[in-house]
Design an enzyme around this catalytic site. Structure first.
Site, PDB file in Angstrom:
ATOM      1  CE  LYS A  55      -0.641  -0.061   5.022  1.00 43.50           C
ATOM      2  NZ  LYS A  55      -1.018  -0.685   5.944  1.00 43.50           N
ATOM      3  NE  ARG A 153      -6.972   0.154  10.915  1.00 41.26           N
ATOM      4  CZ  ARG A 153      -6.180  -0.463  10.391  1.00 41.26           C
ATOM      5  NH1 ARG A 153      -5.567   0.428  10.465  1.00 41.26           N
ATOM      6  NH2 ARG A 153      -5.860  -1.082   9.743  1.00 41.26           N
ATOM      7  CE1 TYR A 287       9.017  33.049   4.534  1.00 40.78           C
ATOM      8  CE2 TYR A 287       9.254  30.216   4.102  1.00 40.78           C
ATOM      9  CZ  TYR A 287       8.633  31.086   3.352  1.00 40.78           C
ATOM     10  OH  TYR A 287       8.906  30.748   2.438  1.00 40.78           O
ATOM     11  CG  MET A 335       5.854  23.850  -0.294  1.00 35.16           C
ATOM     12  SD  MET A 335       4.992  24.593  -1.256  1.00 35.16           S
ATOM     13  CE  MET A 335       3.753  25.350  -0.571  1.00 35.16           C
TER      14      MET A 335
HETATM   15  C1  PLP Z   1      -0.181  -1.450   6.070  1.00 33.51           C
HETATM   16  C2  PLP Z   1      -1.171  -2.940   7.377  1.00 33.51           C
HETATM   17  C3  PLP Z   1       0.003  -4.182   7.226  1.00 33.51           C
HETATM   18  C4  PLP Z   1       1.135  -3.961   7.716  1.00 33.51           C
HETATM   19  O1  PLP Z   1       1.608  -3.396   8.709  1.00 33.51           O
HETATM   20  P1  PLP Z   1       3.016  -3.328   8.562  1.00 33.51           P
HETATM   21  O2  PLP Z   1       3.563  -2.871  10.086  1.00 33.51           O
HETATM   22  O3  PLP Z   1       4.018  -1.804   7.863  1.00 33.51           O
HETATM   23  O4  PLP Z   1       4.103  -4.561   8.641  1.00 33.51           O
HETATM   24  C5  PLP Z   1      -0.550  -5.508   7.015  1.00 33.51           C
HETATM   25  N1  PLP Z   1      -2.164  -4.944   7.332  1.00 33.51           N
HETATM   26  C6  PLP Z   1      -2.841  -4.645   7.135  1.00 33.51           C
HETATM   27  C7  PLP Z   1      -3.999  -4.791   7.159  1.00 33.51           C
HETATM   28  C8  PLP Z   1      -2.164  -3.339   7.180  1.00 33.51           C
HETATM   29  O5  PLP Z   1      -3.005  -1.973   6.758  1.00 33.51           O
END
Ligand code: PLP
Length: 393
Positions: A55, A153, A287, A335
């Site tokens: 991801k 979640r 800044y 930035m």
């Molecule tokens: C991001 C994620 C992982 C991996 O998590 P890490 O802490 O980066 O190993 C595994 N499963 C799900 C569902 C995730 O969203």
């Protein structure tokens, strides 16, 4: 890759990018490190399969190169949060098993099923929407049912779980879907011994036995992120889902790492110095003039800013390496740029500044960079912006 080779490859890449000098802004990605990390994690997970989490553009490393590197290391599955990411993997011609787990109603499920992307179902509504999408394209979607074991979640609560399982089993018997997995996610796996981990695993066990009693026998039970992969063999089940660890960061606290394999950070963030100049004592920097020089010194301007993922919270604290010298951000991160006080050291425009990397050139580890900025390596890696050229080593 050994230390000398890594250094050589980074300067070679620079020479290619900009005849004889270093690139303006670069995230060097050592794909062989991802491959080696996956290989090491597979050994840790002994018999379990490994899903490499890709991801957020492969945690900033580039989703397609990260996918290929992970498969080279023996990853059995690839995983993405959202469908757009999964489509990108398929569009690159990668055919490995692929699971995507985060979609709201109206998501392009039919396209996902056609692309042989396995999907998560959190609720009855989502299960039926996916099954209907399967009808449209005359295929049985492959589904991983999600139980919320206590992170609060995504996923079905244990109260809603029997109904979700019963509906899934009915659809499966009708040949409309295939339940390939039951899964969950841990809230505190990076705090070994945290009571919630055992509590979540107990709920997971209940959920599995309810599913079994309703006729579901999926081949993949999975709950372990990187921290649980590295620190909790009880959580491995049939498949582990490491993310950050495949990119070379161990999320466990230092004292819990003794038995872990050494992981190698795959990303080095670098930029070329734009300009250096002498400044007198008392010069207000950047800044807001939040800091001033305490004596006459050399200032170096670095072309990376918060739009590139150098957090504004790294103002006055972010560590950087230039040659043999370790310095810090002076004044506010802007930035597009920040200033470094290099004292009387011989730093000139065009010199390479390293923010973080595997440490081969004494640069900070991404953990140190993240700690200085008051955040975690996940946010630093995924925050590296699109103006930063990815250079694959
Ligand atoms: C991001 C994620 C992982 C991996 O998590 P890490 O802490 O980066 O190993 C595994 N499963 C799900 C569902 C995730 O969203």
């Amino acid at each position: 890759m050994n230390q000398a080779n890594m250094d050589k490859t980074i300067s070679d890449a620079g020479a290619r990018g900009n005849a004889g000098s270093v690139p303006q802004r670069a995230a060097y990605i050592e794909t062989a490190a991802i491959t080696a990390n996956v290989r090491a994690l597979r050994r840790v997970a002994s018999g379990a399969k490994l899903l490499a989490v890709l991801k957020a553009d492969g945690y900033g490393h580039g989703i397609v190169p990260a996918a290929r590197a992970a498969l080279d290391g023996g990853a059995d599955y690839l995983g993405t949060a959202v469908l757009e990411e999964a489509f990108a993997v398929r569009e690159a011609g990668i055919e490995a098993p692929l699971f995507s787990w985060l979609s709201a109603p109206g998501a392009p499920y039919a396209r996902a099923v056609e692309a042989d992307i396995e999907l998560a179902a959190y609720s009855l509504g989502q299960l039926h929407e996916i099954a209907d999408a399967g009808n449209l394209v005359s295929a049985a979607p492959r589904i991983h049912l999600k139980i919320d074991t206590g992170m609060w979640r995504g996923g079905a609560t244990i109260a809603d779980w029997p109904e979700l399982c019963a509906a899934a089993r009915e659809l499966e018997v009708a040949g409309r879907i295939k339940v390939v997995g039951i899964w969950s996610h841990l809230a505190c796996a990076d705090e070994p011994g945290h009571a919630s981990v055992a509590a979540q695993l107990a709920v997971f066990e209940s959920a599995l036995s309810i599913a079994r009693s309703l006729g579901l026998e999926p081949e993949l039970r999975h709950i372990a992120n990187s921290a649980a992969t590295l620190g909790n063999p009880e959580a491995h089940y049939d498949m582990v889902r490491p993310g950050i660890a495949i990119y070379g960061v161990n999320p466990l606290p230092q004292e819990a790492r003794e038995t872990c394999p050494r992981l190698r950070p795959a990303m080095t963030l670098a930029a070329a110095v734009v300009q250096t100049k002498r400044a007198p004592a008392g010069a207000g920097i950047s800044y807001g003039h939040t800091e001033s020089t305490s004596k006459e010194t050399t200032l170096a301007v670095v072309p990376l800013g918060y739009a590139d993922g150098v957090f504004r919270s790294a103002s006055s604290v972010g560590p950087v390496q230039v040659g043999e010298g370790r310095y810090r951000v002076l004044g506010r991160v802007c930035m597009d740029q920040f200033v470094v006080d290099v004292g009387d050291d011989d730093v000139v425009a065009g010199d390479q500044v390293l923010l973080f990397g595997p440490g081969d050139s004494k640069e900070p580890h991404v953990e140190a960079w993240a700690a200085a900025a008051g955040t975690i390596p996940y946010e630093v890696l995924t925050g590296v912006g699109s103006r930063v050229q990815r250079i694959y080593l």
